[in-house]
Scaffold this motif. Structure first.
Motif, short mmCIF file in Angstrom:
data_model
loop_
_atom_site.label_atom_id
_atom_site.label_comp_id
_atom_site.label_asym_id
_atom_site.label_seq_id
_atom_site.Cartn_x
_atom_site.Cartn_y
_atom_site.Cartn_z
N LEU A 68 -1.14 50.13 103.95
CA LEU A 68 0.06 50.07 102.79
C LEU A 68 0.53 51.52 102.83
O LEU A 68 0.00 52.53 102.37
CB LEU A 68 -0.85 49.86 101.64
CG LEU A 68 -1.37 48.58 101.75
CD1 LEU A 68 -2.16 48.21 100.39
CD2 LEU A 68 -0.40 47.13 101.95
N SER A 85 3.29 45.10 97.89
CA SER A 85 3.26 45.22 99.40
C SER A 85 2.46 44.53 100.27
O SER A 85 2.81 43.75 101.17
CB SER A 85 2.87 46.86 99.47
OG SER A 85 3.80 47.79 99.20
N TYR A 143 9.28 49.20 96.19
CA TYR A 143 8.10 50.12 96.17
C TYR A 143 8.31 51.06 95.05
O TYR A 143 7.09 51.49 94.44
CB TYR A 143 8.25 50.93 97.54
CG TYR A 143 9.36 51.79 97.73
CD1 TYR A 143 9.58 53.27 97.19
CD2 TYR A 143 10.49 51.40 98.62
CE1 TYR A 143 10.51 53.83 97.29
CE2 TYR A 143 11.49 52.08 98.60
CZ TYR A 143 11.70 53.28 97.79
OH TYR A 143 12.67 54.05 98.19
N ASN A 186 1.11 48.60 94.77
CA ASN A 186 1.07 48.06 96.04
C ASN A 186 0.39 46.84 96.21
O ASN A 186 0.23 45.98 97.37
CB ASN A 186 0.15 49.00 96.88
CG ASN A 186 -1.54 49.05 96.30
OD1 ASN A 186 -1.89 48.33 95.45
ND2 ASN A 186 -2.13 49.85 96.78
#
Length: 586
Positions: free
Chosen positions: A72, A151, A143, A148
């Motif tokens: 990540l 992500s 982002y 995350n």
């Protein structure tokens, strides 16, 4: 087979036949538990009396062995200021090797070559990894707005026997293993209050309670085939709900405040989340002497090593600013964000600060670069911004604004509202407005221009961005900060700017005008301010449309600005008609 049995089997596969005491040390379990596990493994025919692994063990190891990894690396890395203005955090060089390349090399050592890197911020910087290591790049362009978890949602549909790895970890020894028999989450045996997890006496990872210390979260995880389906479903479910936009991916691992995976205590891992963490790990690193740190050093007259307690300041998408301390005194450094050169003329801003520097108006500026907009100011302690719903605050701000206006300061540039309006529209690059009646609304705003041009002006240096957030109260002082847009203009425009940013209704607009003029505002001046509300509403609506095309949404604010343009055009038109006056239409 329980977690203790699996851990013992894994370590025997890794180290061969060692003493039970050594096995106890590398496993982290008591000698008694290790002895019981050896007896279990032999009884269940996972190994023989000489600790040789049987075909049964080898099949189990093959079933659970790592298949792939997800790294990540999409985030801004805001806590890494001031370095992240120059290089993404994953590409920082630590002890001669970039963080992400070291992780890739360590994965290769255990035969994991199927590697996906989720990128976002400075995504182009990662392109070389495709050719160098045959990785896959997946973009997460949310982002800046989401954490995350989102992500991982881009690539997390198949997590069977997969490592999940944050990009900002430096491991002195290889944390990965060709033999993984269960799902785990990595922690470090180091107490901290900056964590949400702790290792309890049952060897479980549980959520910390309020004000409770816990174990340092490293963030590397392994998801085995036993848990992959559950974790993937949780990722999909949580990432599709707005309430989880700011969640870290680890939140999917919790069920009733306990992680579903086992702990992996690994003390050779170091998170590189801040400038100071990098300095502690690799004090001779050349990147520590960044341009920004050298500016601070030269401005304040200190060694770089004396710049401490660096903290990012999250304030929208325009700038990347951070605070820091030198000799226990705190400062703020502003670093303009990408694309701001289209919005702000830094030479003009510099000239404004030169004009106001001796007027006791703004926060103390000790460094300003007219070319790139870098700025250092003294930190204002115990400050709070104006509360636009508290008219006691608002009245003080209007008095401050009026006193500034009365100085009639002068600079050599003008903030031309209609030029700026057209400029923002040009940044759409031919994309039509999202508002169906934009052309008609814009035509009405130009009718207001003719009215405004004909009115008397209070000409002088105007702040332009005179919004509640830029009025700071501290003890007995009131500061007006952030002069990026300031220029010569009719100073009454600053009243309109305060109103539309505050999302005031008509009643509050009247109270605001009365606060500025002590209840003595002339009718035509009041109507002129209404016109500025409409004009500036469209100005900032166009600005919001430009930002929207860059992927930055402003929610209700952008819609309200467009409504101000339409509603206050009507208010001006009706107010003039009541006085027997008309707007000039074409």
């Amino acid at each position: 087979m329980n977690i203790v049995h699996k851990q013992v089997l894994k370590k025997i596969k890794q180290y061969g036949k060692i003493s039970q005491r050594q096995l106890s040390e590398v496993c982290g379990f008591s000698l008694g538990k290790v002895n019981q596990s050896i007896q279990f493994l032999q009884k269940q025919e996972y190994m023989d009396e000489e600790w040789n692994l049987t075909e049964k063990s080898l099949k189990l190891i093959d079933l659970y062995k790592p298949k792939k990894a997800i790294i990540l690396a999409a985030g801004l890395g805001m806590r890494m200021v001031p370095i992240n203005t120059e290089v993404p955090k994953a590409l920082l060089t630590v002890k001669g090797e970039t963080l992400i390349e070291r992780l890739i090399h360590q994965l290769h050592e255990v035969n994991v070559y199927d590697i996906t890197v989720v990128v976002g911020f400075m995504k182009e910087e990662f392109e070389f990894l495709i050719d160098e290591y045959n990785v896959k790049l997946v973009c997460n362009m949310d982002y800046a707005k989401k954490n995350n978890l989102h992500s991982l949602a881009k690539v997390g549909s198949d997590l069977i026997n997969t490592y999940i790895i944050p990009c900002d970890i430096w491991c002195e020894t290889n944390p990965f293993n060709a033999c993984e028999l269960y799902s785990w989450y990595m922690v470090k045996n180091q107490e901290t209050d900056n964590t949400s997890v702790r290792l309890n006496k049952k060897y479980e990872l549980v959520k910390t309670k309020l004000n409770e210390v816990g174990d340092t979260m490293i963030g590397i995880s392994y998801i085995s085939l036993d848990d992959a389906g559950f974790v993937a479903k949780r990722i999909y479910s949580m990432s599709s709900q707005r309430e989880y936009e700011h969640c870290f991916w680890e939140d999917v691992l919790y069920v009733k405040d306990k992680m579903i995976v086992s702990p992996y205590v690994f003390n050779d891992a170091y998170e590189i989340n801040t400038y100071e963490q990098l300095r502690d790990l690799d004090e001779d690193n050349e990147i520590l002497n960044s341009d920004l740190m050298n500016i601070i050093k030269d401005t304040i007259g200190c060694e770089i090593s004396k710049i401490m307690n660096i903290q990012p300041l999250k304030k929208g998408m325009t700038n990347r600013s951070f605070s820091f301390e030198v000799n226990s005194k705190r400062y703020i450094m502003r670093v303009p964000g990408e694309g701001t050169e289209k919005l702000i003329n830094r030479k003009h801003e510099y000239d404004v600060y030169q004009a106001i520097k001796d007027e006791n108006i703004c926060d103390p500026v000790i460094y300003m670069n007219p070319e790139n907009g870098y700025k250092i100011t003294e930190y204002i302690h115990d400050a709070h911004a104006c509360d636009s719903t508290d008219f006691s605050d608002v009245s003080k701000c209007m008095k401050k604004l009026r006193n500034f206006h009365n100085k009639k300061l002068v600079v050599n540039h003008t903030f031309e509202v209609f030029d700026e309006l057209e400029k923002y529209e040009s940044y759409w690059q031919g994309t039509p407005s999202i508002y169906r009646d934009y052309k008609a609304t814009k035509a009405h705003i130009y009718e207001l221009k003719e009215f405004v041009d004909a009115q008397p002006k209070e000409w002088g240096l105007s702040h332009i961005d005179s919004v509640p957030d830029n009025f700071l109260f501290s003890d007995d002082e009131l500061y007006l900060i952030d002069w990026e847009y300031a220029g010569m203009q009719d100073q009454h425009i600053d009243i309109a700017m305060f109103a539309i940013y505050s999302l005031y209704d008509r009643e509050d607009v009247e109270k605001l005008i009365d606060a500025y003029f002590d209840g003595q505002c002339k009718d035509l001046v009041r109507i002129k301010i209404y016109a500025y509300i409409a004009i500036c509403g469209l100005l900032w609506s166009n600005w919001c449309e430009y930002k929207r095309n860059l992927g930055v949404e402003f929610g209700e604010y952008s819609l309200k600005q467009y409504r101000y343009a339409k509603e206050y055009y009507r208010i001006v038109k009706e107010a003039l008609e009541e006085r027997g006056m008309k707007l000039c239409t074409k």
